[in-house]
Design a protein around this motif. Structure first.
Motif, PDB file in Angstrom:
ATOM      1  N   TYR A 188     -63.236  -0.147  22.937  1.00 57.10           N
ATOM      2  CA  TYR A 188     -62.921   0.307  24.292  1.00 57.10           C
ATOM      3  C   TYR A 188     -61.591  -0.290  24.722  1.00 57.10           C
ATOM      4  N   ARG A 189     -60.599   0.571  24.947  1.00 55.84           N
ATOM      5  CA  ARG A 189     -59.248   0.192  25.369  1.00 55.84           C
ATOM      6  C   ARG A 189     -58.634  -0.875  24.457  1.00 55.84           C
ATOM      7  N   ASN A 190     -58.887  -0.740  23.173  1.00 54.54           N
ATOM      8  CA  ASN A 190     -58.374  -1.725  22.219  1.00 54.54           C
ATOM      9  C   ASN A 190     -58.278  -1.080  20.842  1.00 54.54           C
ATOM     10  N   SER A 191     -57.403  -1.652  20.002  1.00 54.60           N
ATOM     11  CA  SER A 191     -57.237  -1.132  18.652  1.00 54.60           C
ATOM     12  C   SER A 191     -56.534  -2.157  17.779  1.00 54.60           C
ATOM     13  N   PHE A 192     -56.441  -1.846  16.512  1.00 52.62           N
ATOM     14  CA  PHE A 192     -55.692  -2.645  15.537  1.00 52.62           C
ATOM     15  C   PHE A 192     -54.270  -2.920  16.027  1.00 52.62           C
ATOM     16  N   PHE A 193     -53.656  -1.930  16.671  1.00 48.58           N
ATOM     17  CA  PHE A 193     -52.263  -2.068  17.090  1.00 48.58           C
ATOM     18  C   PHE A 193     -52.115  -2.964  18.320  1.00 48.58           C
ATOM     19  N   GLN A 194     -53.146  -3.047  19.135  1.00 41.42           N
ATOM     20  CA  GLN A 194     -53.099  -3.955  20.270  1.00 41.42           C
ATOM     21  C   GLN A 194     -53.303  -5.391  19.797  1.00 41.42           C
ATOM     22  N   ARG A 195     -54.027  -5.544  18.710  1.00 40.30           N
ATOM     23  CA  ARG A 195     -54.274  -6.882  18.164  1.00 40.30           C
ATOM     24  C   ARG A 195     -53.168  -7.333  17.213  1.00 40.30           C
ATOM     25  N   ASN A 196     -52.342  -6.398  16.765  1.00 38.94           N
ATOM     26  CA  ASN A 196     -51.255  -6.702  15.821  1.00 38.94           C
ATOM     27  C   ASN A 196     -49.945  -6.135  16.356  1.00 38.94           C
ATOM     28  N   LEU A 197     -49.275  -6.909  17.181  1.00 40.88           N
ATOM     29  CA  LEU A 197     -48.077  -6.415  17.862  1.00 40.88           C
ATOM     30  C   LEU A 197     -46.867  -6.311  16.945  1.00 40.88           C
ATOM     31  N   ASP A 198     -47.024  -6.723  15.684  1.00 40.14           N
ATOM     32  CA  ASP A 198     -45.932  -6.576  14.721  1.00 40.14           C
ATOM     33  C   ASP A 198     -46.027  -5.264  13.946  1.00 40.14           C
ATOM     34  N   LYS A 199     -46.870  -4.360  14.420  1.00 38.44           N
ATOM     35  CA  LYS A 199     -46.987  -3.013  13.849  1.00 38.44           C
ATOM     36  C   LYS A 199     -46.571  -2.000  14.914  1.00 38.44           C
ATOM     37  N   ILE A 200     -45.539  -1.216  14.634  1.00 37.24           N
ATOM     38  CA  ILE A 200     -45.006  -0.265  15.615  1.00 37.24           C
ATOM     39  C   ILE A 200     -45.369   1.162  15.213  1.00 37.24           C
TER      40      ILE A 200
END
Length: 286
Positions: free
Chosen positions: A160-172
């Motif tokens: 919910y309102r979260n993902s791999f990309f929110q947890r890994n800000l070094d992935k664009i």
């Protein structure tokens, strides 16, 4: 690619908070992203998509901003029901593209203020429907090795309102693939208009805002709690709890980012004192 100095950011955040950054990049190709991180590594970088779910907390940033917008927003229909689109495409345009091709699955995102990349990062959605429900694959730049990679839906770990990309800000996020279904364009149009009408009836559209401020806690409605506490209309500086929907904060009089953050803190404290519920901010504070 366009590179600017002393860039005004007011038009690149939906709160319309006045802010500037020392340098800004407007990439147009995937290669531009690699170039930015390879050739301009002298400063920390901040990624800004549509600016629909962010709070700019400072009047000036020494950091570089990478603004992913219309210059990086191409889209295409492949295999009849697969939409392939770059991260800068806004969700309204994406849903209209689907409608024009008689494709069902994006109606709920019509009039949701977000870029496609931002929608994936936060797993955007409404009425029990989320972007993860139609997403198949994401193409992204990994800043660890400056390699462009792809990841499948089941590997992204959507919540919910979260993902791999929110947890890994070094992935664009660069590009997204969505699988839709064939449908009746008249019915799609009807559903989109109904969704828009419903949103406009409930949500503040008269002042700049960035959508729902807080994530919904289990068993509670944020707007109801805030309203019951008599906080509707409460203001700090130029920021105000919306008088139309208490779950929103609006910029009604040249609010600064700090005005918005101070108002958020007051709301969180009052809700905790009265309900013992810790409200989690949905918006990204930069």
């Amino acid at each position: 690619m366009i590179i600017t100095n002393d860039q005004e950011l007011k038009l690149y955040n939906s709160y319309r908070v006045a802010s500037r950054c020392r340098r800004a990049f407007f990439p147009e190709t995937e290669k531009d992203f690699v170039t930015i991180y390879r050739n301009y590594a002298d400063r920390k970088k901040v990624i800004l998509g549509g600016g629909f779910n962010v709070i700019l907390s400072k009047p000036f940033y020494e950091e570089d901003f990478i603004i992913i917008g219309p210059a990086f927003s191409s889209s295409n229909i492949i295999d009849e029901t697969i939409v392939e689109a770059e991260a800068g495409l806004d969700m309204k345009s994406l849903s209209e593209l689907a409608k024009a091709n008689s494709l069902v699955g994006l109606e709920i995102f019509y009039d949701i203020p977000s870029s496609l990349g931002g929608a994936v990062v936060m797993n955007a959605g409404a009425s029990g429907i989320e972007i993860k429900d139609v997403l198949t694959k994401v193409r992204y730049l990994d800043l660890k090795d400056l390699q462009i990679k792809e990841i499948l839906n089941e590997e992204i770990g959507f919540e919910y309102r979260n993902s791999f990309f929110q947890r890994n800000l070094d992935k664009i996020i660069l590009k997204v693939w969505l699988r839709l279904k064939n449908g009746d364009p008249a019915k799609i149009q009807q559903d989109m208009e109904r969704i828009k009408e419903s949103r406009w009836a409930k949500q503040p559209k008269d002042f700049p805002n960035a959508g729902s401020v807080f994530k919904r806690p289990r068993g509670y409605y944020v707007g109801t709690m805030i309203e019951e506490l008599g906080l509707k209309g409460l203001s700090i500086g130029g920021a105000q709890v919306s008088e139309k929907h208490a779950g929103f904060i609006v910029n009604y009089n040249n609010a600064s980012g700090q005005d918005i953050i101070k108002l958020i803190n007051v709301i969180q404290e009052k809700v905790w004192e009265n309900y013992q519920v810790k409200l989690e901010v949905e918006q990204r504070i930069i």
